[in-house]
Design a protein around this motif. Sequence first.
Motif, PDB file in Angstrom:
ATOM      1  N   LYS A  75       0.828  -1.206   0.000  1.00  0.00           N
ATOM      2  CA  LYS A  75       0.000   0.000   0.000  1.00  0.00           C
ATOM      3  C   LYS A  75       0.862   1.256   0.000  1.00  0.00           C
ATOM      4  O   LYS A  75       0.601   2.202  -0.733  1.00  0.00           O
ATOM      5  N   GLU A  76       1.892   1.257   0.833  1.00  0.00           N
ATOM      6  CA  GLU A  76       2.784   2.406   0.913  1.00  0.00           C
ATOM      7  C   GLU A  76       3.504   2.623  -0.418  1.00  0.00           C
ATOM      8  O   GLU A  76       3.705   3.754  -0.846  1.00  0.00           O
ATOM      9  N   ALA A  77       3.901   1.543  -1.059  1.00  0.00           N
ATOM     10  CA  ALA A  77       4.573   1.663  -2.354  1.00  0.00           C
ATOM     11  C   ALA A  77       3.624   2.228  -3.398  1.00  0.00           C
ATOM     12  O   ALA A  77       4.023   3.058  -4.229  1.00  0.00           O
ATOM     13  N   GLU A  78       2.358   1.799  -3.371  1.00  0.00           N
ATOM     14  CA  GLU A  78       1.381   2.330  -4.314  1.00  0.00           C
ATOM     15  C   GLU A  78       1.136   3.809  -4.068  1.00  0.00           C
ATOM     16  O   GLU A  78       1.018   4.596  -5.009  1.00  0.00           O
ATOM     17  N   GLU A  79       1.053   4.202  -2.803  1.00  0.00           N
ATOM     18  CA  GLU A  79       0.843   5.606  -2.477  1.00  0.00           C
ATOM     19  C   GLU A  79       2.041   6.448  -2.888  1.00  0.00           C
ATOM     20  O   GLU A  79       1.886   7.569  -3.357  1.00  0.00           O
ATOM     21  N   ALA A  80       3.255   5.902  -2.707  1.00  0.00           N
ATOM     22  CA  ALA A  80       4.462   6.635  -3.081  1.00  0.00           C
ATOM     23  C   ALA A  80       4.568   6.750  -4.597  1.00  0.00           C
ATOM     24  O   ALA A  80       5.072   7.743  -5.118  1.00  0.00           O
ATOM     25  N   ALA A  81       4.087   5.737  -5.312  1.00  0.00           N
ATOM     26  CA  ALA A  81       4.167   5.750  -6.767  1.00  0.00           C
ATOM     27  C   ALA A  81       3.122   6.670  -7.384  1.00  0.00           C
ATOM     28  O   ALA A  81       3.270   7.097  -8.530  1.00  0.00           O
ATOM     29  N   ALA A  82       2.070   6.970  -6.647  1.00  0.00           N
ATOM     30  CA  ALA A  82       1.031   7.853  -7.172  1.00  0.00           C
ATOM     31  C   ALA A  82       1.620   9.249  -7.392  1.00  0.00           C
ATOM     32  O   ALA A  82       2.413   9.725  -6.590  1.00  0.00           O
ATOM     33  N   PRO A  83       1.255   9.882  -8.500  1.00  0.00           N
ATOM     34  CA  PRO A  83       1.826  11.204  -8.752  1.00  0.00           C
ATOM     35  C   PRO A  83       1.398  12.183  -7.662  1.00  0.00           C
ATOM     36  O   PRO A  83       0.242  12.262  -7.283  1.00  0.00           O
ATOM     37  N   ALA A  84       2.384  12.878  -7.176  1.00  0.00           N
ATOM     38  CA  ALA A  84       2.123  13.847  -6.119  1.00  0.00           C
ATOM     39  C   ALA A  84       1.536  15.109  -6.730  1.00  0.00           C
ATOM     40  O   ALA A  84       1.998  15.591  -7.755  1.00  0.00           O
TER      41      ALA A  84
END
Length: 146
Positions: free
Chosen positions: A117-126
């Motif tokens: 989940k954290e990796a998916e959130e980090a990969a999401a464009p900021a």
Amino acid sequence: MIKEFKEFIARGNVVDLAVGIIIGAAFTAIVNSLVADLINPIIGLLTGGTDFSGHYFVLKGEVPPGASLQAARNTGASIFAWGSFISAIINFLIIAWAVFLLVKAVNKVQSSTMRKKEAEEAAAPAGPSQEQLLMEIRDELRAHRV
């Protein structure tokens, strides 16, 4: 009151708890068999070839020599059944070990899910930061004033 009881029973936690208790009872039967049928005979072999769980001392009363633990208990004598106690400790340790392994496996699954989940959130464009948005609003307001 009946309505509240129905709501209580219908909750998922109550059903989960009931399933856990049933599985726990079945698991306890397996562990008891493991200790009584496999571990105790091995320990008994090492301690003289007798059933380990049948070891006891007579504290008070008359028991025929060589009587089994159950026969000794049936006489009404006061029995110090140290072999049964050791069996209960072995049961506890096996169950505790199995629960430890289960909790460890669940934690590992939860940890990997959280990392994913954290990796998916980090990969999401900021998106733009709050300061950038405020500067854009300021610039738009200035542009409309002119």
